[in-house]
Motif scaffolding. Structure first.
Motif, PDB file in Angstrom:
ATOM      1  N   ASP A  17       0.924  -1.283   0.155  1.00 30.03           N
ATOM      2  CA  ASP A  17      -0.068   0.032   0.038  1.00 30.03           C
ATOM      3  C   ASP A  17       0.891   1.247   0.070  1.00 30.03           C
ATOM      4  OD1 ASP A  17      -2.833   0.827   0.048  1.00 30.03           O
ATOM      5  OD2 ASP A  17      -2.432   1.955   1.798  1.00 30.03           O
ATOM      6  N   ASP A  18       2.264   1.200  -0.614  1.00 25.10           N
ATOM      7  CA  ASP A  18       2.994   2.263  -0.790  1.00 25.10           C
ATOM      8  C   ASP A  18       3.089   2.526  -2.056  1.00 25.10           C
ATOM      9  OD1 ASP A  18       5.416   3.501  -1.205  1.00 25.10           O
ATOM     10  OD2 ASP A  18       6.381   2.612   0.564  1.00 25.10           O
ATOM     11  N   LYS A  19       2.415   3.863  -2.374  1.00 23.46           N
ATOM     12  CA  LYS A  19       2.225   4.033  -3.631  1.00 23.46           C
ATOM     13  C   LYS A  19       3.768   4.365  -4.440  1.00 23.46           C
ATOM     14  CE  LYS A  19      -0.996   7.179  -5.378  1.00 23.46           C
ATOM     15  NZ  LYS A  19      -1.767   8.489  -5.386  1.00 23.46           N
ATOM     16  N   LYS A  20       4.666   4.999  -3.802  1.00 25.51           N
ATOM     17  CA  LYS A  20       5.898   4.989  -4.452  1.00 25.51           C
ATOM     18  C   LYS A  20       6.419   3.694  -4.700  1.00 25.51           C
ATOM     19  CE  LYS A  20       7.380   9.352  -2.583  1.00 25.51           C
ATOM     20  NZ  LYS A  20       8.282  10.175  -1.717  1.00 25.51           N
ATOM     21  N   MET A  21       6.456   2.752  -3.784  1.00 25.11           N
ATOM     22  CA  MET A  21       7.112   1.310  -3.988  1.00 25.11           C
ATOM     23  C   MET A  21       6.344   0.685  -5.384  1.00 25.11           C
ATOM     24  SD  MET A  21       7.221  -2.025  -1.657  1.00 25.11           S
ATOM     25  CE  MET A  21       8.055  -1.321  -0.492  1.00 25.11           C
ATOM     26  N   ASN A  22       5.245   0.644  -5.232  1.00 22.95           N
ATOM     27  CA  ASN A  22       4.168   0.419  -6.233  1.00 22.95           C
ATOM     28  C   ASN A  22       4.491   0.875  -7.713  1.00 22.95           C
ATOM     29  OD1 ASN A  22       1.920  -1.324  -7.275  1.00 22.95           O
ATOM     30  ND2 ASN A  22       1.043   0.720  -7.918  1.00 22.95           N
ATOM     31  N   ARG A  23       4.951   2.196  -7.809  1.00 25.27           N
ATOM     32  CA  ARG A  23       5.572   2.798  -9.179  1.00 25.27           C
ATOM     33  C   ARG A  23       6.760   2.402  -9.258  1.00 25.27           C
ATOM     34  NH1 ARG A  23       8.153   7.453  -8.965  1.00 25.27           N
ATOM     35  NH2 ARG A  23       7.155   8.056  -7.161  1.00 25.27           N
ATOM     36  N   HIS A  24       7.592   2.374  -8.366  1.00 19.84           N
ATOM     37  CA  HIS A  24       9.027   1.808  -8.615  1.00 19.84           C
ATOM     38  C   HIS A  24       8.993   0.119  -9.270  1.00 19.84           C
ATOM     39  CE1 HIS A  24      11.243   5.144  -7.461  1.00 19.84           C
ATOM     40  NE2 HIS A  24      10.665   5.109  -6.257  1.00 19.84           N
ATOM     41  N   ALA A  25       8.208  -0.601  -8.649  1.00 21.91           N
ATOM     42  CA  ALA A  25       8.098  -1.857  -8.906  1.00 21.91           C
ATOM     43  C   ALA A  25       7.565  -2.149 -10.295  1.00 21.91           C
ATOM     44  CB  ALA A  25       7.165  -2.513  -8.044  1.00 21.91           C
ATOM     45  N   ARG A  26       6.430  -1.285 -10.634  1.00 19.93           N
ATOM     46  CA  ARG A  26       5.946  -1.378 -12.064  1.00 19.93           C
ATOM     47  C   ARG A  26       6.784  -0.617 -13.149  1.00 19.93           C
ATOM     48  NH1 ARG A  26      -0.458  -0.090 -11.073  1.00 19.93           N
ATOM     49  NH2 ARG A  26      -0.806  -1.889 -10.219  1.00 19.93           N
ATOM     50  N   SER A  27       7.734   0.213 -12.815  1.00 22.25           N
ATOM     51  CA  SER A  27       8.523   0.774 -13.739  1.00 22.25           C
ATOM     52  C   SER A  27       9.872  -0.289 -14.333  1.00 22.25           C
ATOM     53  CB  SER A  27       9.256   1.918 -13.054  1.00 22.25           C
ATOM     54  OG  SER A  27      10.477   1.704 -12.189  1.00 22.25           O
ATOM     55  N   ILE A  28       9.902  -1.298 -13.577  1.00 22.31           N
ATOM     56  CA  ILE A  28      10.767  -2.358 -13.801  1.00 22.31           C
ATOM     57  C   ILE A  28      10.093  -3.723 -14.363  1.00 22.31           C
ATOM     58  CG2 ILE A  28      12.903  -1.331 -12.911  1.00 22.31           C
ATOM     59  CD1 ILE A  28      12.504  -3.514 -10.486  1.00 22.31           C
ATOM     60  N   GLY A  29       8.640  -3.540 -14.308  1.00 24.31           N
ATOM     61  CA  GLY A  29       7.844  -4.669 -15.077  1.00 24.31           C
ATOM     62  C   GLY A  29       7.547  -5.769 -13.988  1.00 24.31           C
ATOM     63  N   LEU A  30       7.498  -5.193 -13.011  1.00 20.91           N
ATOM     64  CA  LEU A  30       7.027  -6.322 -11.788  1.00 20.91           C
ATOM     65  C   LEU A  30       5.482  -5.890 -11.507  1.00 20.91           C
ATOM     66  CD1 LEU A  30       7.919  -8.261  -9.716  1.00 20.91           C
ATOM     67  CD2 LEU A  30       8.286  -6.276  -8.130  1.00 20.91           C
ATOM     68  N   ASN A  31       4.970  -7.170 -11.498  1.00 19.81           N
ATOM     69  CA  ASN A  31       3.484  -7.313 -10.966  1.00 19.81           C
ATOM     70  C   ASN A  31       3.427  -6.766  -9.642  1.00 19.81           C
ATOM     71  OD1 ASN A  31       0.745  -7.695 -11.132  1.00 19.81           O
ATOM     72  ND2 ASN A  31       0.782  -9.693 -10.642  1.00 19.81           N
ATOM     73  N   SER A  32       2.640  -5.835  -9.479  1.00 20.74           N
ATOM     74  CA  SER A  32       2.398  -5.223  -8.117  1.00 20.74           C
ATOM     75  C   SER A  32       0.963  -4.619  -8.018  1.00 20.74           C
ATOM     76  CB  SER A  32       3.362  -3.838  -8.104  1.00 20.74           C
ATOM     77  OG  SER A  32       3.125  -3.415  -6.811  1.00 20.74           O
TER      78      SER A  32
END
Length: 154
Positions: free
Chosen positions: A122-137
């Motif tokens: 539930d961390d918006k920044k972590m979610n954004r960073h994860a998705r930026s490298i193609g991770l399913n989040s």
């Protein structure tokens, strides 16, 4: 699974928050509680980096819940699979280099990458960073519980 989900399932939001934020956070709190119960009841394998224990202890202490720390850490240790730092250290550095995410966030993202797993946060920044490298989040606040269950193969 990220610390934000663990902490938000454990602690209700403060009523002193602005009303719109409080309403969002109380709904997220309820979803996190239900998600934790679901994960525990269905024997999902939930992986967490060892540093999660440090972060959970720190967040609980900062929010005035130091007495809960031993009980919560014990419960986490009994419920989830912990990934040692040496298994994800190099990958965490790669994540940091690619995303600029915080140090703790890099460990959670690296854990999900290592295991080809979905990151639950539930961390918006972590979610954004994860998705930026193609991770399913999955960002908890943006999804209904039924949609989360579907994404987890429930």
């Amino acid at each position: 699974m990220d610390t934000s989900v663990i902490v938000k399932s454990t602690l209700a939001p403060r009523k002193s928050l602005p009303n719109d934020v409080y309403e969002r956070e109380i709904e997220t709190h309820k979803k996190c509680r239900k998600l934790i119960k679901l994960l525990d009841s269905r024997d999902f394998e939930v992986y967490i980096p060892n540093v999660a224990l440090v972060e959970v202890a720190s967040v609980l202490k900062r929010n005035g819940y130091h007495r809960l720390i031993p009980r919560v850490l014990e419960s986490l240790s009994a419920s989830y699979i912990f990934i040692p730092e040496e298994d994800i250290f190099e990958l965490s550095i790669e994540v940091a280099t690619k995303t600029g995410a915080s140090g703790f966030d890099c460990y959670f993202i690296a854990t999900a990458l290592l295991l080809n797993a979905t990151l639950i946060t539930d961390d918006k920044k972590m979610n954004r960073h994860a998705r930026s490298i193609g991770l399913n989040s999955i960002l908890i606040r943006e999804k209904e519980l039924e949609e989360i269950k579907k994404k987890l193969g429930e």
